[in-house]
Motif scaffolding. Structure first.
Motif, PDB file in Angstrom:
ATOM      1  N   HIS B 232      10.869  41.236  31.824  1.00 40.93           N
ATOM      2  CA  HIS B 232      12.253  40.821  32.030  1.00 40.93           C
ATOM      3  C   HIS B 232      12.285  42.118  33.258  1.00 40.93           C
ATOM      4  CE1 HIS B 232      12.970  36.931  30.254  1.00 40.93           C
ATOM      5  NE2 HIS B 232      12.041  37.754  28.934  1.00 40.93           N
ATOM      6  N   GLY B 233      12.002  43.597  32.973  1.00 44.29           N
ATOM      7  CA  GLY B 233      11.997  44.221  33.431  1.00 44.29           C
ATOM      8  C   GLY B 233      11.259  44.113  35.161  1.00 44.29           C
ATOM      9  N   LEU B 234      10.405  43.168  34.737  1.00 48.04           N
ATOM     10  CA  LEU B 234       9.655  42.940  35.843  1.00 48.04           C
ATOM     11  C   LEU B 234      10.317  42.437  37.350  1.00 48.04           C
ATOM     12  CD1 LEU B 234       7.237  43.893  38.376  1.00 48.04           C
ATOM     13  CD2 LEU B 234       5.878  42.040  37.064  1.00 48.04           C
ATOM     14  N   ALA B 235      10.403  41.131  36.336  1.00 53.57           N
ATOM     15  CA  ALA B 235      11.238  39.965  37.043  1.00 53.57           C
ATOM     16  C   ALA B 235      13.000  40.282  37.451  1.00 53.57           C
ATOM     17  CB  ALA B 235      11.497  39.233  35.807  1.00 53.57           C
ATOM     18  N   ALA B 236      13.284  41.234  36.424  1.00 56.94           N
ATOM     19  CA  ALA B 236      14.416  41.464  37.153  1.00 56.94           C
ATOM     20  C   ALA B 236      14.054  42.698  38.738  1.00 56.94           C
ATOM     21  CB  ALA B 236      15.490  42.529  36.254  1.00 56.94           C
ATOM     22  N   LEU B 237      13.137  43.692  39.140  1.00 58.59           N
ATOM     23  CA  LEU B 237      12.816  44.174  39.531  1.00 58.59           C
ATOM     24  C   LEU B 237      12.930  42.935  41.229  1.00 58.59           C
ATOM     25  CD1 LEU B 237      11.917  46.905  41.289  1.00 58.59           C
ATOM     26  CD2 LEU B 237      10.279  46.760  40.069  1.00 58.59           C
ATOM     27  N   LEU B 238      11.335  42.475  40.707  1.00 61.76           N
ATOM     28  CA  LEU B 238      10.953  41.389  42.023  1.00 61.76           C
ATOM     29  C   LEU B 238      12.183  40.604  42.367  1.00 61.76           C
ATOM     30  CD1 LEU B 238       7.469  40.887  41.495  1.00 61.76           C
ATOM     31  CD2 LEU B 238       8.288  42.698  42.006  1.00 61.76           C
ATOM     32  N   GLU B 239      13.288  40.074  41.259  1.00 55.65           N
ATOM     33  CA  GLU B 239      13.934  39.374  41.455  1.00 55.65           C
ATOM     34  C   GLU B 239      15.226  40.216  42.777  1.00 55.65           C
ATOM     35  OE1 GLU B 239      14.536  36.245  41.743  1.00 55.65           O
ATOM     36  OE2 GLU B 239      13.388  35.488  39.414  1.00 55.65           O
ATOM     37  N   LEU B 240      15.801  41.480  42.077  1.00 52.46           N
ATOM     38  CA  LEU B 240      16.007  42.516  43.266  1.00 52.46           C
ATOM     39  C   LEU B 240      15.964  42.917  44.502  1.00 52.46           C
ATOM     40  CD1 LEU B 240      17.713  44.376  40.033  1.00 52.46           C
ATOM     41  CD2 LEU B 240      19.501  42.930  41.787  1.00 52.46           C
ATOM     42  N   GLN B 241      14.781  42.994  44.793  1.00 49.94           N
ATOM     43  CA  GLN B 241      13.783  43.156  46.076  1.00 49.94           C
ATOM     44  C   GLN B 241      13.705  42.075  46.868  1.00 49.94           C
ATOM     45  OE1 GLN B 241      10.607  45.645  44.754  1.00 49.94           O
ATOM     46  NE2 GLN B 241      11.490  47.643  45.290  1.00 49.94           N
ATOM     47  N   ALA B 242      13.532  40.694  45.839  1.00 48.80           N
ATOM     48  CA  ALA B 242      13.254  40.049  47.112  1.00 48.80           C
ATOM     49  C   ALA B 242      14.766  39.156  47.608  1.00 48.80           C
ATOM     50  CB  ALA B 242      12.629  38.475  46.243  1.00 48.80           C
ATOM     51  N   SER B 243      15.761  40.159  46.373  1.00 50.10           N
ATOM     52  CA  SER B 243      17.587  39.702  47.364  1.00 50.10           C
ATOM     53  C   SER B 243      17.372  40.487  48.618  1.00 50.10           C
ATOM     54  CB  SER B 243      18.258  40.385  46.452  1.00 50.10           C
ATOM     55  OG  SER B 243      18.336  41.493  46.134  1.00 50.10           O
ATOM     56  N   ARG B 244      16.597  41.447  48.816  1.00 52.94           N
ATOM     57  CA  ARG B 244      17.144  41.867  50.872  1.00 52.94           C
ATOM     58  C   ARG B 244      15.507  41.322  51.701  1.00 52.94           C
ATOM     59  NH1 ARG B 244      17.674  46.969  46.381  1.00 52.94           N
ATOM     60  NH2 ARG B 244      15.824  47.222  47.188  1.00 52.94           N
ATOM     61  N   ILE B 245      15.289  40.856  51.427  1.00 55.82           N
ATOM     62  CA  ILE B 245      13.740  40.252  52.078  1.00 55.82           C
ATOM     63  C   ILE B 245      14.336  39.627  53.773  1.00 55.82           C
ATOM     64  CG2 ILE B 245      12.246  39.137  53.364  1.00 55.82           C
ATOM     65  CD1 ILE B 245      11.207  39.339  50.195  1.00 55.82           C
TER      66      ILE B 245
END
Lengths: 118, 413
Positions: B232-245
């Protein structure tokens, strides 16, 4: 990978009065779990009937507020899903699966709209 | 392409990973399992236009593939031994949950852990994971990684052979090995995301397609391993980083750094999903792992409505914890940036001084790029300019090179 908003349209006047059956709820739950595990379902929810809804219209600089039910519309939105799929064929397949968990006595339409990105 | 064949292919894309996973449990070989799954697809493409698409097309494909797999195992001389193995392996599997009557989730996990097995090179793990789990064609993978299709095809063939030769069992590791192997799985997904997010080579600043493939993979993992906080930590990291694409590129295609981005263009849905995944990771307890800590840092940025609202002291503290959990020169460099924002450029620059000597960062363009920025803020313009030029020589990304040369030219006295 495009994102799609699928809006489920139902005819409130001709929908089964007793609402969704136990079996439908179970099949729907299993499908939602499957779509989540497939990494495609971003968000989904059902909406309360339009009798509890309100429309606010802005026209000629004036507001008009109309309480539901919205009887002049044959099919109203009863729920939605936000799905990320590789293409149109894939979203079509998921949509068919969503519709197919309903018993044959249901008449429902899923309207698929791609989300404009950028 | 007829309507039927495009429907068949869509069904296959949706189901292929599960079919390969279910078949691999029978034949104990992911390469062979993929061939059998594709045979089932060919059978569907031949039959469905005649018979119509079955009610449960996924189940049809799975049944066809499993049927062929069993036939194949039967034809082998080692039938008795294989069957004994398969029987034993089936006994080892915990009784499936009602939601998963066929044990397919367990098979999917086995497929993931096998594709990311440490016996394979990192490149092979990435290619095999995208192929078997992401359902990408070799052509799609080669385009994403700017490699030739034949090189990628070779890589995948070799990877399958390596797994076979090494006798890698088709299973999810247990006991102390599990955590290390899970780390390897998460690293592969993160690597795929990062290649899309910060393209290391070529002319694109971003290749969002790869980010989306990685996101889909991590969402699958979170569904399959709901009890693993670091997933879930990785999922959170990728969702948050993708939110800025969307916000990372200006209208004219120039790369925009975090400080320059229009935060109104951040994707609020992905931010919410990121927060939810991070909460889930925290709720599961234990000390947060490296991905959960990075996600917490990304969440700090997501919570700041304006760049000037960024909570740098918290971010600097989180980098400190990350440096303890997963020490690396790159983490130190990021910590230096956060400290420079919280305490001033002097403090940040002091943290980067030892890194200049670190051979691990000798070719890393972000070190001179960060130092250039700090030196510029300290008014040491000549050193700043030299640092930006040095960074522009090191980056392999064309867009970034332009940006760094512009900065070098802009350093004012």
């Amino acid at each position: 990978m495009p994102r799609y908003l699928t809006m489920v349209r139902i005819d409130e006047k001709n929908a089964p009065a007793e609402g969704p059956s136990q079996g439908l709820m179970e099949r729907m739950g299993a499908l939602i779990e499957e779509m989540t595990k497939a990494g495609v379902l971003l968000d989904t929810a059902g909406l309360t009937p339009t009798s509890e809804g309100t429309r606010v219209t802005w026209s000629d600089g004036e507001f008009t507020v109309t309480d539901g039910p919205f009887t002049e519309t044959k099919e109203v939105i009863g729920g939605y899903a936000l799905i990320q799929a590789k293409d149109k064929a894939e979203i079509l397949e998921w949509t068919k699966r969503f519709l197919a968990v309903h018993e044959p006595y249901w008449t429902i339409t899923s309207e698929i709209r791609e989300i404009a990105e950028g | 392409m007829t309507a039927t064949s495009s429907a068949v292919e869509a069904v296959y894309r949706i189901e292929s990973a599960r079919i390969i996973a279910g078949t691999a449990r029978i034949v104990r070989d992911v390469g062979l399992a993929e061939e059998i799954a594709q045979d089932a697809l060919v059978a569907a493409l031949e039959q469905w236009p005649e018979t119509g698409v079955p009610d449960r097309p996924g189940a049809w494909l799975m049944a066809t593939a499993k049927h062929r797999a069993i036939d194949l195992v039967r034809r082998k001389e080692t039938y008795a031994r294989k069957l004994a193995e398969a029987g034993r392996a089936l006994e080892d599997v915990p009784p499936p949950e009602p939601a998963d009557p066929d044990g397919i989730d367990d098979d999917m996990l086995r497929l993931i852990f096998t594709s990311c097995h440490p016996v394979l090179s990192t490149e092979a793990r990435v290619a095999l994971t995208l192929r078997l789990l992401g359902g990408l064609s070799t052509d799609e993978i080669s385009r994403a990684f700017l490699a030739t299709e034949s090189a990628v095809a070779q890589r995948i063939v070799r990877a399958k052979r390596t797994l076979g030769r090494a006798g890698v069992p088709f299973e999810v590791p247990s006991g102390p090995e599990r955590a290390a192997r899970l780390g390897s799985v998460l690293d592969v997904v993160y690597l795929i995301f990062n290649e899309g997010y910060a393209a290391t080579a070529g002319d694109d600043w971003l290749r969002p397609g790869l980010c989306e493939d990685a996101l889909r993979l991590v969402r699958q993992l979170a569904g399959l391993m709901d009890g693993e906080p670091e997933v879930h930590g990785l999922a959170a990291l990728l969702e948050l980083q993708a939110s800025r694409i969307r916000a990372r590129t200006g209208t004219d295609g120039t790369p925009l750094l975090l400080a320059e981005q229009n935060r109104g263009r951040w994707d609020q849905l992905l931010i919410r999903r990121g927060f939810a995944a991070l909460e889930r990771a925290h709720a599961l307890g234990g000390a947060p792992g490296p991905y959960a800590l990075q996600a917490a840092i990304a969440a700090c940025h997501a919570r700041a409505v304006r760049w000037s609202d960024t909570d740098w002291p918290t971010i600097a503290a989180l980098y400190g914890r990350l440096a303890g959990a997963a020490p690396s020169p790159v983490v130190e460099l990021n910590r230096a940036v956060a400290v420079s924002m919280a305490e001033g450029p002097e403090a940040g620059l002091a943290l980067t001084d030892p890194l200049v000597e670190d051979p691990a960062l000798s070719g890393y363009h972000l070190l001179p790029s960060v130092r250039g920025d700090l030196l510029q803020r300290l008014g040491r313009v000549e050193e700043a300019r030299a640092a930006f030029v040095r960074a522009s020589e090191l980056t392999r990304n064309a867009r970034e090179r332009e940006l760094l040369l512009v900065r070098a030219g802009r350093v004012s006295r």
